[in-house]
Design an enzyme around this catalytic site. Sequence first.
Site, PDB file in Angstrom:
ATOM      1  N   ARG A 257       0.841  -1.197   0.000  1.00 23.32           N
ATOM      2  CA  ARG A 257       0.000   0.000   0.000  1.00 23.32           C
ATOM      3  C   ARG A 257       0.870   1.239   0.000  1.00 23.32           C
ATOM      4  O   ARG A 257       1.796   1.373   0.791  1.00 23.32           O
ATOM      5  CB  ARG A 257      -0.913   0.002   1.235  1.00 23.32           C
ATOM      6  CG  ARG A 257      -1.670   1.299   1.505  1.00 23.32           C
ATOM      7  CD  ARG A 257      -2.897   1.450   0.619  1.00 23.32           C
ATOM      8  NE  ARG A 257      -3.571   2.715   0.794  1.00 23.32           N
ATOM      9  CZ  ARG A 257      -4.668   2.893   1.502  1.00 23.32           C
ATOM     10  NH1 ARG A 257      -5.234   1.886   2.127  1.00 23.32           N
ATOM     11  NH2 ARG A 257      -5.215   4.080   1.585  1.00 23.32           N
TER      12      ARG A 257
ATOM     13  N   ARG B 219      -5.669   0.959  -5.182  1.00 23.80           N
ATOM     14  CA  ARG B 219      -4.765   0.568  -4.102  1.00 23.80           C
ATOM     15  C   ARG B 219      -4.603  -0.946  -4.053  1.00 23.80           C
ATOM     16  O   ARG B 219      -5.524  -1.665  -4.416  1.00 23.80           O
ATOM     17  CB  ARG B 219      -5.248   1.091  -2.754  1.00 23.80           C
ATOM     18  CG  ARG B 219      -6.632   0.616  -2.399  1.00 23.80           C
ATOM     19  CD  ARG B 219      -7.354   1.498  -1.438  1.00 23.80           C
ATOM     20  NE  ARG B 219      -7.429   2.830  -1.956  1.00 23.80           N
ATOM     21  CZ  ARG B 219      -7.700   3.913  -1.246  1.00 23.80           C
ATOM     22  NH1 ARG B 219      -7.957   3.807   0.025  1.00 23.80           N
ATOM     23  NH2 ARG B 219      -7.730   5.099  -1.770  1.00 23.80           N
TER      24      ARG B 219
ATOM     25  N   ASP C 280      -6.749  -1.968   1.147  1.00 26.23           N
ATOM     26  CA  ASP C 280      -7.349  -1.004   2.060  1.00 26.23           C
ATOM     27  C   ASP C 280      -8.041  -1.799   3.154  1.00 26.23           C
ATOM     28  O   ASP C 280      -8.888  -2.653   2.856  1.00 26.23           O
ATOM     29  CB  ASP C 280      -8.355  -0.134   1.302  1.00 26.23           C
ATOM     30  CG  ASP C 280      -8.894   1.012   2.128  1.00 26.23           C
ATOM     31  OD1 ASP C 280      -8.169   1.496   3.017  1.00 26.23           O
ATOM     32  OD2 ASP C 280     -10.041   1.440   1.870  1.00 26.23           O
TER      33      ASP C 280
ATOM     34  N   ASP D 244     -10.223  -1.192   6.591  1.00 22.63           N
ATOM     35  CA  ASP D 244     -10.946  -0.187   7.373  1.00 22.63           C
ATOM     36  C   ASP D 244     -11.596  -0.831   8.581  1.00 22.63           C
ATOM     37  O   ASP D 244     -12.321  -1.830   8.444  1.00 22.63           O
ATOM     38  CB  ASP D 244     -12.047   0.465   6.525  1.00 22.63           C
ATOM     39  CG  ASP D 244     -11.494   1.372   5.451  1.00 22.63           C
ATOM     40  OD1 ASP D 244     -10.456   2.021   5.688  1.00 22.63           O
ATOM     41  OD2 ASP D 244     -12.120   1.462   4.378  1.00 22.63           O
TER      42      ASP D 244
END
Length: 165
Positions: A83, A93, A96, A98
């Site tokens: 990343r 990307r 990711d 989250d």
Amino acid sequence: MIEAFVAIGSNLGDPLAQARRAVAALATLPESELQQASSFYGSRPMGPADQPDYVNAVVRLHTRLGPLALLDQLQRIELEQGRVRKDERWGPRTLDLDLLLYGEEHIQHERLTVPHYGMKEREFVLLPLAELAPALVLPCGTPLTDLVARCPRNGLAIIAAAVGE
């Protein structure tokens, strides 16, 4: 232990393989246990349309890590998988991760907002989350089923079974 849900997204560098590696890495987090991973879903990019489609999933963890320590671990995994953080929001990307939910907590910190600020509108979060926790009620009192019922699918489709299936 606290129950936490983490969203996974990738659209670069063999996204399905990136997402699978992320699930494997999440299973090795310190002071944590991976409980379950959703199927892998294909989704259109949310940001600029001139990027590849995404692969998305959600995992359920039980953890003793505090929310910022967990965030640090998620960012470590992102970096280990290539990343590169850029100013471009919603751009392509490799990975990711989250933090969507951390128990029933509401967190407003300069580095972290929980529940995740966009999770109520994103089909690529809501459907995998509902796969893992269909009876979930968000900390704000909204049943997940209500959000899923109102959420357009936008072409979201399962592309691979959950890890271990």
